[in-house]
Structure formats: structure tokens, C-alpha cells
Design a protein around this motif. Structure first.
Motif, PDB file in Angstrom:
ATOM      1  N   TYR A  30      -1.699   0.401   1.841  1.00  0.00           N
ATOM      2  CA  TYR A  30      -1.080   1.665   1.483  1.00  0.00           C
ATOM      3  C   TYR A  30      -1.025   1.787  -0.032  1.00  0.00           C
ATOM      4  O   TYR A  30      -0.632   0.837  -0.715  1.00  0.00           O
ATOM      5  N   THR A  31      -1.443   2.942  -0.535  1.00  0.00           N
ATOM      6  CA  THR A  31      -1.282   3.215  -1.959  1.00  0.00           C
ATOM      7  C   THR A  31      -0.446   4.460  -2.194  1.00  0.00           C
ATOM      8  O   THR A  31       0.285   4.533  -3.169  1.00  0.00           O
ATOM      9  N   ARG A  32      -0.572   5.443  -1.282  1.00  0.00           N
ATOM     10  CA  ARG A  32       0.192   6.678  -1.469  1.00  0.00           C
ATOM     11  C   ARG A  32       0.132   7.515  -0.198  1.00  0.00           C
ATOM     12  O   ARG A  32      -0.604   7.206   0.729  1.00  0.00           O
ATOM     13  N   ASN A  33       0.939   8.569  -0.213  1.00  0.00           N
ATOM     14  CA  ASN A  33       0.887   9.539   0.874  1.00  0.00           C
ATOM     15  C   ASN A  33       0.972  10.945   0.285  1.00  0.00           C
ATOM     16  O   ASN A  33       1.417  11.132  -0.843  1.00  0.00           O
ATOM     17  N   ILE A  34       0.514  11.888   1.072  1.00  0.00           N
ATOM     18  CA  ILE A  34       0.717  13.302   0.780  1.00  0.00           C
ATOM     19  C   ILE A  34       1.533  13.849   1.933  1.00  0.00           C
ATOM     20  O   ILE A  34       1.192  13.653   3.096  1.00  0.00           O
ATOM     21  N   GLU A  61      -8.179   8.313   2.319  1.00  0.00           N
ATOM     22  CA  GLU A  61      -7.297   8.653   3.428  1.00  0.00           C
ATOM     23  C   GLU A  61      -7.744   7.916   4.691  1.00  0.00           C
ATOM     24  O   GLU A  61      -8.935   7.859   5.010  1.00  0.00           O
TER      25      GLU A  61
END
Length: 106
Positions: A30-34, A61
């Protein structure tokens, strides 16, 4: 109403979706989410498909959490998609409601 939906999500939806989502997380990291926040949406929260996008260690993604909401707002179908087959709906947990407020409302 919000508490009822939250309880249904916590007790019915999440236990069924968590193993598959967790397996994807373990595979890609995991690096980020939107999402779920999004300006221009009612209450500033994504209201349907998709709600949340997850991005892995490679920055790409790998998962989308979605919820289909019927026009009458009395039925939702919670599911997710993964990058191995974006078209496949995984999970498909149905909830039925008397009525459903916009996400994030009280």
C-alpha cells in the motif's frame, strides 16, 4: 440511520470482503488511496461506484471498492474489483434499507 448502516457494514459486509481485500493488500502492499472523500459529491463523499481506490508499492492501482445503490436507495450491493480482472465483481454483498441517506450525512 447512519448507525444502522454502519452496523450493517461492520457486521455483514466487512467480514465477507475483508479476506479478499486483505489478500490483495498482502500481495501488492500500500502506498496511497483515492477516496472516499471527493469534492463535488454530496457530503464530500463518493456515493457509489467506485468509493475507494488502493495503490500498491509500484504506485499502480490494484483494488477498487464499489457500492451499487439502487435508484430508490433501498438496496446496495457492496463489491470490489482487482487489477487481475477489473470486470469481475468480487464479493457482491446485498443490503436492503428502508431508505438510504447520502454517505456522510447524519
Amino acid at each position: 440511520m447512519v448507525q444502522q448502516i454502519g452496523r450493517q457494514f461492520d457486521e455483514i459486509v466487512w467480514p465477507k470482503l475483508e479476506p479478499g481485500i486483505k489478500a490483495q493488500y498482502q500481495k501488492y502492499g500500500y502506498t496511497r488511496n483515492i477516496g472516499p472523500e471527493k469534492t463535488g459529491q454530496p457530503n464530500g463523499i463518493n456515493q457509489g461506484e467506485p468509493i475507494i481506490h488502493l495503490f500498491g508499492q509500484d504506485g499502480k492501482e490494484y483494488l477498487r471498492l464499489d457500492v451499487y445503490t439502487s435508484q430508490s436507495r433501498n438496496h446496495t450491493r457492496w463489491h470490489y474489483h482487482t487489477k487481475d480482472d477489473w470486470d469481475d465483481h468480487k464479493g457482491n454483498i446485498d443490503l436492503y434499507h428502508n431508505s438510504l441517506p447520502k454517505w456522510g450525512s447524519e
